[in-house]
Write an enzyme that holds these catalytic residues in place. Sequence first.
Site, PDB file in Angstrom:
ATOM      1  N   ASP A  30       0.848  -1.191   0.000  1.00 13.50           N
ATOM      2  CA  ASP A  30       0.000   0.000   0.000  1.00 13.50           C
ATOM      3  C   ASP A  30       0.889   1.248   0.000  1.00 13.50           C
ATOM      4  O   ASP A  30       1.884   1.334   0.718  1.00 13.50           O
ATOM      5  CB  ASP A  30      -0.911  -0.004   1.235  1.00 13.50           C
ATOM      6  CG  ASP A  30      -2.044   0.994   1.090  1.00 13.50           C
ATOM      7  OD1 ASP A  30      -3.201   0.561   0.948  1.00 13.50           O
ATOM      8  OD2 ASP A  30      -1.778   2.227   1.108  1.00 13.50           O
ATOM      9  N   ASN A  86     -12.945  -2.732   2.383  1.00 14.64           N
ATOM     10  CA  ASN A  86     -13.873  -1.600   2.347  1.00 14.64           C
ATOM     11  C   ASN A  86     -14.751  -1.755   1.108  1.00 14.64           C
ATOM     12  O   ASN A  86     -14.241  -2.042   0.020  1.00 14.64           O
ATOM     13  CB  ASN A  86     -13.099  -0.281   2.301  1.00 14.64           C
ATOM     14  CG  ASN A  86     -12.293  -0.041   3.574  1.00 14.64           C
ATOM     15  OD1 ASN A  86     -12.730  -0.404   4.661  1.00 14.64           O
ATOM     16  ND2 ASN A  86     -11.124   0.554   3.437  1.00 14.64           N
ATOM     17  N   GLN A  93     -14.637   2.911   0.677  1.00 17.23           N
ATOM     18  CA  GLN A  93     -13.832   2.435  -0.454  1.00 17.23           C
ATOM     19  C   GLN A  93     -13.494   3.598  -1.380  1.00 17.23           C
ATOM     20  O   GLN A  93     -14.394   4.261  -1.904  1.00 17.23           O
ATOM     21  CB  GLN A  93     -14.605   1.358  -1.230  1.00 17.23           C
ATOM     22  CG  GLN A  93     -13.785   0.757  -2.368  1.00 17.23           C
ATOM     23  CD  GLN A  93     -14.552  -0.301  -3.156  1.00 17.23           C
ATOM     24  OE1 GLN A  93     -15.749  -0.512  -2.934  1.00 17.23           O
ATOM     25  NE2 GLN A  93     -13.864  -0.953  -4.076  1.00 17.23           N
ATOM     26  N   HIS A  99     -10.306  -4.959  -3.357  1.00 20.56           N
ATOM     27  CA  HIS A  99      -8.998  -5.200  -2.740  1.00 20.56           C
ATOM     28  C   HIS A  99      -9.160  -5.560  -1.277  1.00 20.56           C
ATOM     29  O   HIS A  99     -10.041  -5.057  -0.594  1.00 20.56           O
ATOM     30  CB  HIS A  99      -8.076  -3.977  -2.876  1.00 20.56           C
ATOM     31  CG  HIS A  99      -8.677  -2.690  -2.429  1.00 20.56           C
ATOM     32  ND1 HIS A  99      -9.548  -1.954  -3.220  1.00 20.56           N
ATOM     33  CD2 HIS A  99      -8.550  -1.992  -1.272  1.00 20.56           C
ATOM     34  CE1 HIS A  99      -9.919  -0.868  -2.569  1.00 20.56           C
ATOM     35  NE2 HIS A  99      -9.336  -0.871  -1.384  1.00 20.56           N
TER      36      HIS A  99
HETATM   37  P1  AMP Z   1      -9.652   1.878   0.094  1.00 20.49           P
HETATM   38  O1  AMP Z   1      -9.786   3.153   0.857  1.00 20.49           O
HETATM   39  O2  AMP Z   1     -10.088   0.658   0.846  1.00 20.49           O
HETATM   40  O3  AMP Z   1     -10.282   1.976  -1.288  1.00 20.49           O
HETATM   41  O4  AMP Z   1      -8.106   1.660  -0.084  1.00 20.49           O
HETATM   42  C1  AMP Z   1      -7.383   2.084  -1.182  1.00 20.49           C
HETATM   43  C2  AMP Z   1      -5.942   1.913  -0.797  1.00 20.49           C
HETATM   44  O5  AMP Z   1      -5.171   1.946  -1.979  1.00 20.49           O
HETATM   45  C3  AMP Z   1      -5.402   3.011   0.127  1.00 20.49           C
HETATM   46  O6  AMP Z   1      -4.892   2.406   1.302  1.00 20.49           O
HETATM   47  C4  AMP Z   1      -4.316   3.676  -0.707  1.00 20.49           C
HETATM   48  O7  AMP Z   1      -3.204   4.048   0.080  1.00 20.49           O
HETATM   49  C5  AMP Z   1      -3.964   2.586  -1.699  1.00 20.49           C
HETATM   50  N1  AMP Z   1      -3.471   3.051  -2.984  1.00 20.49           N
HETATM   51  C6  AMP Z   1      -4.051   3.944  -3.830  1.00 20.49           C
HETATM   52  N2  AMP Z   1      -3.315   4.093  -4.938  1.00 20.49           N
HETATM   53  C7  AMP Z   1      -2.252   3.266  -4.803  1.00 20.49           C
HETATM   54  C8  AMP Z   1      -1.127   2.964  -5.616  1.00 20.49           C
HETATM   55  N3  AMP Z   1      -0.946   3.549  -6.808  1.00 20.49           N
HETATM   56  N4  AMP Z   1      -0.222   2.075  -5.157  1.00 20.49           N
HETATM   57  C9  AMP Z   1      -0.390   1.489  -3.965  1.00 20.49           C
HETATM   58  N5  AMP Z   1      -1.438   1.720  -3.158  1.00 20.49           N
HETATM   59  C10 AMP Z   1      -2.344   2.599  -3.556  1.00 20.49           C
END
Ligand code: AMP
Length: 113
Positions: A30, A86, A93, A99
């Site tokens: 992440d 989420n 989300q 994910h």
């Molecule tokens: P959510 O809030 O459950 O949709 O989580 C999305 C997650 O994706 C967050 O923890 C972000 O830090 C992570 N995220 C978003 N873009 C990237 C990326 N390009 N590479 C790695 N993690 C990411």
Amino acid sequence: MDNCIFCKLASKEIPTNVVYEDDTVFSFLDADPQAPVHFLVIPKKHVSCLDECTEEDQELLGHMLLTAKKLAAEQGLENGYRIVINTGDDGGQTVKHLHMHVMGKRSMNWPPG
Ligand code: AMP
Ligand code: ZN
């Protein structure tokens, strides 16, 4: 799917810190870790969220969970870890590609839920 950031990571269109991949799942660190160990496990195919999954995805979802377990062990999370999915706007989300968050080695208390 066009313009999906996680599809672009899984297809290597955008480089990332890969933890694991096989034919159907992809795992990477992440970018904004909420714990000392924080990685994501996603399906390679675009599925927007858990609510979009059907019976056809049963094997894929099981494979994602067992992969998360295997990777948690490889990352040294022998004392446990938290898995979060989420789902939708009310679930917080932000990226609309299914994910699983896998988080561990966090010393402070977790928030409830
Ligand atoms: P959510 O809030 O459950 O949709 O989580 C999305 C997650 O994706 C967050 O923890 C972000 O830090 C992570 N995220 C978003 N873009 C990237 C990326 N390009 N590479 C790695 N993690 C990411
Ligand atoms: Zn996608």
